[in-house]
Design a protein around this motif. Structure first.
Motif, PDB file in Angstrom:
ATOM      1  N   UNK A  12       7.493  -7.306   4.121  1.00 19.73           N
ATOM      2  CA  UNK A  12       7.279  -6.076   3.793  1.00 19.73           C
ATOM      3  C   UNK A  12       5.876  -5.481   4.069  1.00 19.73           C
ATOM      4  N   UNK A  13       5.872  -4.501   4.839  1.00 19.06           N
ATOM      5  CA  UNK A  13       4.473  -3.981   5.478  1.00 19.06           C
ATOM      6  C   UNK A  13       3.724  -3.268   4.256  1.00 19.06           C
ATOM      7  N   UNK A  14       2.664  -3.520   3.949  1.00 17.29           N
ATOM      8  CA  UNK A  14       1.905  -2.787   2.811  1.00 17.29           C
ATOM      9  C   UNK A  14       0.771  -2.022   3.445  1.00 17.29           C
ATOM     10  N   UNK A  15       0.623  -0.778   2.971  1.00 11.09           N
ATOM     11  CA  UNK A  15      -0.647  -0.075   3.101  1.00 11.09           C
ATOM     12  C   UNK A  15      -1.473   0.166   2.065  1.00 11.09           C
ATOM     13  N   UNK A  16      -2.643  -0.266   2.103  1.00  8.32           N
ATOM     14  CA  UNK A  16      -3.662  -0.183   0.978  1.00  8.32           C
ATOM     15  C   UNK A  16      -4.122   1.371   1.003  1.00  8.32           C
ATOM     16  N   UNK A  17      -3.869   1.955  -0.156  1.00  8.78           N
ATOM     17  CA  UNK A  17      -4.246   3.286  -0.186  1.00  8.78           C
ATOM     18  C   UNK A  17      -4.922   3.764  -1.775  1.00  8.78           C
ATOM     19  N   UNK A  18      -5.623   4.779  -1.544  1.00 13.14           N
ATOM     20  CA  UNK A  18      -6.203   5.226  -2.657  1.00 13.14           C
ATOM     21  C   UNK A  18      -5.418   5.582  -3.917  1.00 13.14           C
ATOM     22  N   UNK A  46     -15.902   4.317  -4.666  1.00 12.21           N
ATOM     23  CA  UNK A  46     -15.601   4.751  -6.189  1.00 12.21           C
ATOM     24  C   UNK A  46     -14.045   4.709  -6.236  1.00 12.21           C
ATOM     25  N   UNK A  47     -13.344   4.491  -5.081  1.00  9.41           N
ATOM     26  CA  UNK A  47     -11.904   4.538  -4.751  1.00  9.41           C
ATOM     27  C   UNK A  47     -11.302   3.352  -5.770  1.00  9.41           C
ATOM     28  N   UNK A  48     -10.012   3.748  -6.246  1.00 10.04           N
ATOM     29  CA  UNK A  48      -9.225   2.605  -6.841  1.00 10.04           C
ATOM     30  C   UNK A  48      -8.142   2.259  -5.792  1.00 10.04           C
ATOM     31  N   UNK A  49      -7.890   1.147  -5.426  1.00 14.34           N
ATOM     32  CA  UNK A  49      -6.952   1.038  -4.163  1.00 14.34           C
ATOM     33  C   UNK A  49      -5.537   0.363  -4.896  1.00 14.34           C
ATOM     34  N   UNK A  50      -4.551   0.922  -4.328  1.00 13.14           N
ATOM     35  CA  UNK A  50      -3.230   0.636  -4.834  1.00 13.14           C
ATOM     36  C   UNK A  50      -2.312   0.226  -3.676  1.00 13.14           C
ATOM     37  N   UNK A  51      -1.314  -0.540  -3.842  1.00 16.19           N
ATOM     38  CA  UNK A  51      -0.236  -0.846  -3.000  1.00 16.19           C
ATOM     39  C   UNK A  51       0.324   0.856  -2.822  1.00 16.19           C
ATOM     40  N   UNK A  52       0.611   1.020  -1.704  1.00 17.00           N
ATOM     41  CA  UNK A  52       1.397   2.420  -1.398  1.00 17.00           C
ATOM     42  C   UNK A  52       2.588   2.627  -2.298  1.00 17.00           C
ATOM     43  N   UNK A  53       2.990   3.584  -2.941  1.00 18.79           N
ATOM     44  CA  UNK A  53       3.893   3.542  -3.853  1.00 18.79           C
ATOM     45  C   UNK A  53       5.403   2.998  -3.305  1.00 18.79           C
ATOM     46  N   UNK A  54       5.859   3.634  -2.034  1.00 22.96           N
ATOM     47  CA  UNK A  54       6.940   3.049  -1.338  1.00 22.96           C
ATOM     48  C   UNK A  54       6.846   1.758  -0.990  1.00 22.96           C
ATOM     49  N   UNK A  55       5.714   1.239  -0.490  1.00 19.72           N
ATOM     50  CA  UNK A  55       5.864  -0.171  -0.197  1.00 19.72           C
ATOM     51  C   UNK A  55       6.070  -0.910  -1.684  1.00 19.72           C
ATOM     52  N   UNK A  56       5.523  -0.671  -2.607  1.00 25.89           N
ATOM     53  CA  UNK A  56       5.449  -1.358  -3.994  1.00 25.89           C
ATOM     54  C   UNK A  56       7.116  -1.307  -4.215  1.00 25.89           C
ATOM     55  N   UNK A  57       7.687  -0.167  -4.009  1.00 26.86           N
ATOM     56  CA  UNK A  57       9.466  -0.136  -4.260  1.00 26.86           C
ATOM     57  C   UNK A  57       9.814  -1.106  -3.360  1.00 26.86           C
ATOM     58  N   UNK A  58       9.410  -1.023  -1.869  1.00 30.80           N
ATOM     59  CA  UNK A  58      10.124  -2.132  -0.824  1.00 30.80           C
ATOM     60  C   UNK A  58      10.126  -3.464  -1.457  1.00 30.80           C
ATOM     61  N   UNK A  59       8.632  -3.707  -1.745  1.00 30.49           N
ATOM     62  CA  UNK A  59       8.511  -5.161  -2.068  1.00 30.49           C
ATOM     63  C   UNK A  59       9.329  -5.351  -3.682  1.00 30.49           C
ATOM     64  N   UNK A  60       9.550  -4.480  -4.598  1.00 28.84           N
ATOM     65  CA  UNK A  60      10.184  -4.825  -5.585  1.00 28.84           C
ATOM     66  C   UNK A  60      11.690  -5.194  -5.296  1.00 28.84           C
ATOM     67  N   UNK A  92       8.353   4.963   3.500  1.00 31.06           N
ATOM     68  CA  UNK A  92       8.673   6.174   4.341  1.00 31.06           C
ATOM     69  C   UNK A  92       7.352   6.919   4.709  1.00 31.06           C
ATOM     70  N   UNK A  93       6.175   6.743   4.068  1.00 33.55           N
ATOM     71  CA  UNK A  93       4.809   7.355   4.374  1.00 33.55           C
ATOM     72  C   UNK A  93       3.959   6.520   3.671  1.00 33.55           C
ATOM     73  N   UNK A  94       2.368   6.784   3.921  1.00 40.51           N
ATOM     74  CA  UNK A  94       1.748   6.241   3.219  1.00 40.51           C
ATOM     75  C   UNK A  94       0.920   7.448   2.560  1.00 40.51           C
ATOM     76  N   UNK A  95       0.494   7.213   1.220  1.00 39.33           N
ATOM     77  CA  UNK A  95       0.130   8.391   0.268  1.00 39.33           C
ATOM     78  C   UNK A  95      -1.154   9.108   0.802  1.00 39.33           C
ATOM     79  N   UNK A  96      -1.937   8.298   1.665  1.00 35.57           N
ATOM     80  CA  UNK A  96      -3.025   8.937   2.404  1.00 35.57           C
ATOM     81  C   UNK A  96      -3.036  10.089   3.441  1.00 35.57           C
ATOM     82  N   UNK A  97      -2.512   9.264   4.610  1.00 36.55           N
ATOM     83  CA  UNK A  97      -2.599  10.351   5.830  1.00 36.55           C
ATOM     84  C   UNK A  97      -0.925  10.962   6.027  1.00 36.55           C
TER      85      UNK A  97
END
Ligand SMILES: Cc1cc2nc3c(=O)[nH]c(=O)nc-3n(C[C@H](O)[C@H](O)[C@H](O)COP(=O)(O)OP(=O)(O)OC[C@H]3O[C@@H](n4cnc5c(N)ncnc54)[C@H](O)[C@@H]3O)c2cc1C
Lengths: 322, 249
Positions: free
Chosen positions: B5-11, B30-44, B118-123
């Motif tokens: 599972x490819x993970x993008x580290x996004x704000x 000051x940004x809180x970093x999270x697993x990109x929402x779609x990557x998190x679903x993929x991992x789930x 499908x995308x990363x929520x930053x770019x």
């Protein structure tokens, strides 16, 4: 600079999006005095192909023998072959399901920088510099393409179609790609025929958790019916199973840009707005005067959706009857 | 079967976007970093498939490209259940640069199924998964909203306009996933967080790569005109405004 535009078809037909793409390609070509070739894949009739000419395509390549089920590798090679044949330096595609599937593969194959989800013509074409949205619409960025060729995927409903009244020369195109490249085995297709797609809709009526129960959607559907609008919803509504998943709009659902988006009982969370903020006009009805949706809306009513909806239906009917 | 599972580290998706003073880069202080929402679903979904013992899935690996500041995000993925993690030591360039690095990870790891969001929520590039599959010259399926294993085969649901298709492709392949792939992202439990500390997180050097695009400048959207409020007792007025002022009805 010559431009290639891939115009997808839906059961042999083009739609508004196809003409937006050709208009956009034609806008780029116009910046440098180049020409536009449209590529069609699959079986499309001559009359339909010739409509692309009215929006600025001077040539149409019709790869009609390529099977229509989407295989990313096959389509990538067919489009790459058309790029080679035309010598185009810019490829324009839609930022939709199939564009997102194929454009990145083409970017690697052609070594062409990809700017996805663009909404306006580039400010320069040599090098290509183009604006796109980032952070789900919270910001814009100027992207510079560093490679010789560029791929731009256009957001739906973001570029005005322009009729040029021209006509296109249609040519059968054999890409010379072996069909065995395709590895996708399509086992089953389930499709609702004749339903207005949310992404195609000019008018959208949407409901959120403030609608309280799936049983309350009657008036919302009635309003959509009289307007010829599509229905949408917020994420919790589809997560709860109140509405089908295809209706979920927002950052993690569908991203839409209709002329009118009407939000009933939607708070306007940043993730919801990410999917609808490109709408040309937003109307919000919410009982909470401080709901963030009013910051994104053009017109608002602080009120109960269950009361406002029937009145709105009656008033629209009355206005139409005049 | 091995899943990557490819993970993008996004704000975090609620982050207020800020730029450097000359607007040429994003200010991530000051940004809180999270697993990109779609990557998190993929991992789930990957974890669900692995836990169903009727599937022959041996490992779920997560990988990201980025500096050491991405490690907490990988640890979170390990806490959710991934068996091991790989971080390619590199600043993130464009999608092409990231895909080149991930392709090297794939080549060294012998993975059968590679999942990307499908995308990363930053770019919002919607590009890495497709690029990765083309670099590896393997099949890709996009708009994936369902994955199930059937013996040695993986059955994929993909969304099409107005419906969905059930497809299969030979292994190995890249699935580019979106909403529907899992119902809700899995949250790490205390036990998972404890275990994650001991799981392997391998840092590998970057391979040579190039970028095909660059960001010149950032800007915030223009502030919009304030919302015109209509009294709830005068719905007729709204219809008039939509017809005559906004001209959308
Ligand atoms: C990573 C991530 C991704 C997400 N992606 C999305 C996404 O793609 N799309 C999305 O929508 N959400 C998304 N969300 C969820 C989002 O944060 C909000 O929780 C969600 O949008 C709220 O939905 P809602 O407005 O329907 O419900 P609520 O926030 O509960 O709002 C209901 C609103 O209805 C109003 N109301 C109540 N009764 C009435 C009435 N009788 N008449 C009129 N108004 C009434 C209330 O005042 C309130 O403003 C995401 C969240 C995360 C963390």
């Amino acid at each position: 600079m010559s431009v290639l535009v891939y115009t997808e078809n839906w059961d042999g037909r083009f739609k508004k999006l196809s003409y937006e793409l050709v208009s956009y390609a034609s806008g780029i070509a116009g910046m440098t005095g180049g020409s536009v070739t449209a590529l069609s894949i699959g079986n499309v009739g001559r009359d339909e192909l010739s409509t692309l000419g009215s929006y600025g395509a001077t040539n149409v390549l019709s790869a009609e023998t390529v099977p229509s089920g989407l295989d990313n590798q096959l389509y990538t090679q067919v489009i790459a072959a058309a790029m080679e044949k035309t010598g185009a330096k810019v490829l324009v595609m839609a930022n939709n399901n199939s564009g997102k599937a194929i454009a990145p593969r083409l970017s690697v194959r052609l070594k062409a920088g990809l700017a996805s989800g663009v909404t306006a013509l580039p400010e320069s074409v040599d090098p290509v510099i183009v604006q796109k949205k980032v952070f789900s619409g919270k910001a814009y960025a100027k992207v510079k393409i560093l490679s010789d060729s560029a791929i731009l995927t256009l957001s739906q409903n973001s570029f005005e179609i322009r009729e040029t009244g021209g006509s296109a020369a249609i040519e059968a195109f054999d890409p010379g790609v072996d069909a065995s490249v395709a590895k996708t085995n399509i086992r089953d297709v389930q499709k609702q025929e004749g339903k207005l797609l949310l992404t195609d809709a000019e008018l959208v009526v949407s409901g959120g958790r403030g609608m309280k129960s799936p049983d309350n959607w009657g008036p919302l559907e009635e309003l959509a019916g009289i307007l010829g609008a599509a229905t949408a919803c917020s994420r919790p509504v589809s997560d709860e199973g109140w509405r089908p998943h295809e209706e979920h709009t927002g950052q993690t659902g569908k991203i839409i840009a209709p002329n009118l988006y009407m939000a009933f009982g939607i708070s306007g969370a940043i993730q919801h707005l990410a999917g609808v903020s490109a709408s040309k006009c937003i109307v919000a009805v919410n009982t909470d005067k401080d709901a963030p949706i009013f910051e994104a809306a053009d017109y608002g009513i602080v009120g109960d959706a269950h009361k406002v909806l029937p009145e709105l239906i009656a008033e629209i009917k009355a206005a139409r009857a005049q | 079967m091995r899943i990557l599972v490819c993970i993008s580290n996004v704000p975090d998706t609620t982050t207020r976007v800020k730029f450097s003073s000359d607007n040429t880069s994003v200010d991530n202080s000051g940004v809180q970093w999270i697993i990109n929402p779609w990557d998190e679903l993929a991992l789930t979904r990957a974890m669900e498939l692995k836990e169903d013992s009727s599937n022959a899935i041996s490992t779920v690996t997560v990988a990201t490209v980025g500096p050491a500041t991405a490690d907490p995000t990988l640890r979170k993925a390990l806490a959710i259940g991934a068996d091991d993690a790989i971080r390619v030591e590199s600043e993130t360039g464009d999608a092409y640069q990231v895909a080149t690095q991930l392709a090297a990870v794939c080549k060294s790891g012998d993975f059968d199924v590679v999942l990307c969001g499908i995308e990363s929520s930053d770019y919002n590039g919607s590009a890495v998964g497709g690029m990765l599959s083309e670099i590896l010259d393997i099949p890709s399926v996009s708009a994936v909203s369902g994955l199930k294993a059937e013996g040695e085969e993986v059955i994929i649901s993909r969304d099409i306009d107005g419906g969905r298709e059930e497809v299969s492709v030979p292994l190995p392949f890249v699935a580019i996933v979106q909403k529907g792939i899992a119902k809700e992202p899995r949250i790490a439990a205390m036990r998972g967080i404890m275990m994650a500390r001991k799981k392997p997180l391998q840092v590998v050097p970057a391979v040579e790569s190039e970028t095909l695009t660059g960001y010149l400048e950032f800007a915030l959207p223009q502030a919009k005109a304030p919302c015109k409020m209509v009294d709830a007792d005068h719905v007729k007025e709204l219809v008039g405004l939509l017809q005559n002022e906004a001209k959308v009805l």
